[in-house]
Design an enzyme around this catalytic site. Sequence first.
Site, PDB file in Angstrom:
ATOM      1  N   CYS A 117      48.498  30.979  44.120  1.00  0.00           N
ATOM      2  CA  CYS A 117      48.471  30.435  45.725  1.00  0.00           C
ATOM      3  C   CYS A 117      48.182  28.901  45.482  1.00  0.00           C
ATOM      4  CB  CYS A 117      47.303  30.931  46.355  1.00  0.00           C
ATOM      5  SG  CYS A 117      47.117  30.429  48.124  1.00  0.00           S
TER       6      CYS A 117
ATOM      7  N   HIS B  58      49.065  36.596  46.012  1.00  0.00           N
ATOM      8  CA  HIS B  58      47.717  37.079  45.510  1.00  0.00           C
ATOM      9  C   HIS B  58      47.850  38.369  44.760  1.00  0.00           C
ATOM     10  CE1 HIS B  58      44.817  34.287  47.561  1.00  0.00           C
ATOM     11  NE2 HIS B  58      46.065  33.954  48.103  1.00  0.00           N
TER      12      HIS B  58
ATOM     13  N   GLU C  39      45.360  39.693  43.059  1.00  0.00           N
ATOM     14  CA  GLU C  39      44.170  40.322  42.870  1.00  0.00           C
ATOM     15  C   GLU C  39      44.130  41.346  44.064  1.00  0.00           C
ATOM     16  OE1 GLU C  39      43.353  37.431  46.021  1.00  0.00           O
ATOM     17  OE2 GLU C  39      44.568  37.467  44.139  1.00  0.00           O
TER      18      GLU C  39
END
Length: 373
Positions: free
Chosen positions: A264, A348, A350
């Site tokens: 990001c 992202h 995660e």
Amino acid sequence: MTTCYLVMADGRVFKGKPLGAVGETSGEVVFNTSMAGYQEILTDPSYKGQIITMTNPLIGNYGVNDEDVESRSVFAEGFIVKEESAIASNWRKNGSLGDYLRDKNIVGIQGIDTRALTRHIRKHGAMPGIISSVSDDVEDLKSRAAKLYGTDGIDLVAEVTCDSPYKWNEGLWELGKGFKPADAKPKFKVVAIDLGIKRNIARHLVNIGCEVDVVPAGASAEEILSKKPDGIFLSNGPGDPAAASYVAETIAKLVGQKPIFGICLGHQMLSLALGAKTYKLKFGHHGGNQPVMDLKTGKVEITAQNHNYAVDTDTLPDHVEVTHINLNDKTVEGIKSNKMKLFSVQYHPEASPGPHEAEYLFGRFAELMGGSC
């Protein structure tokens, strides 16, 4: 007051009811297309400076809990929903969304046409706005909203980064067990530069066998290298990357010294450190359904994203390869340099919230550091 107003910088007014704390707040108004994950979204430091509009019409139906938080606080400036669910039902919940917002003193609004607001932002671009449940002087609110600034040129990283270095020792959550402890004998040592890091990113690093040292965004290259890391991680974070130029300057000194992985804002900062430029998108990418193509394999991942800026492809140096693109607008979603042992993605991997299709990138970081997870 039983009435609440959202007043945009261009004079558009939405009338609704208060949500969360009674009061007034301002920020850049953006929309998020995720259907769930509102607690993780509210606590994502990347939303510092922004008021979040959820496009899903019913929010809050499963309440909140103590585990689904992504940072030390709520960083969003405000919250906008069509309707807060009157019922919160989930075996993990320990409160309602409204109570959570009131407890955190977050001002919000509900009962407005969020479809109309989303279309307005798509047409005119993300812009500042005011939410007020303490004033019914709409003309005054319009006047003040027109004078607000967006996130351009503001160093929001300095407002969310940690005050001092710390170690992260918590792994991923497992049903019936909670968060796993870190390995007693980690395979790698990683220094994570905290630009607004989400906790689930740190958990994924632990999950691939990393000892994780988190350092503030202002840490020097010398401080970072003195920890003798196997790799360096650049976290997500809020706002305009060009406004935190000191971070890019530090990263430039680290490039080529150790393997680097950025996510990001970390992706944008790495690009700036390599000599590229960034620019602001009209309304950004916010949500859990952004399609991204891996240019090497042709495979498409559905990804979670939260950013208002992008990397200018034409300014990347020759040794840097674009690895991923966004299928909606063809913006850069990933880069790598085999020469410098680095890679980064705009999205992202995660999740938390969002799809889990890109978790393999953490394994790629382990491989870059000379091992396997």
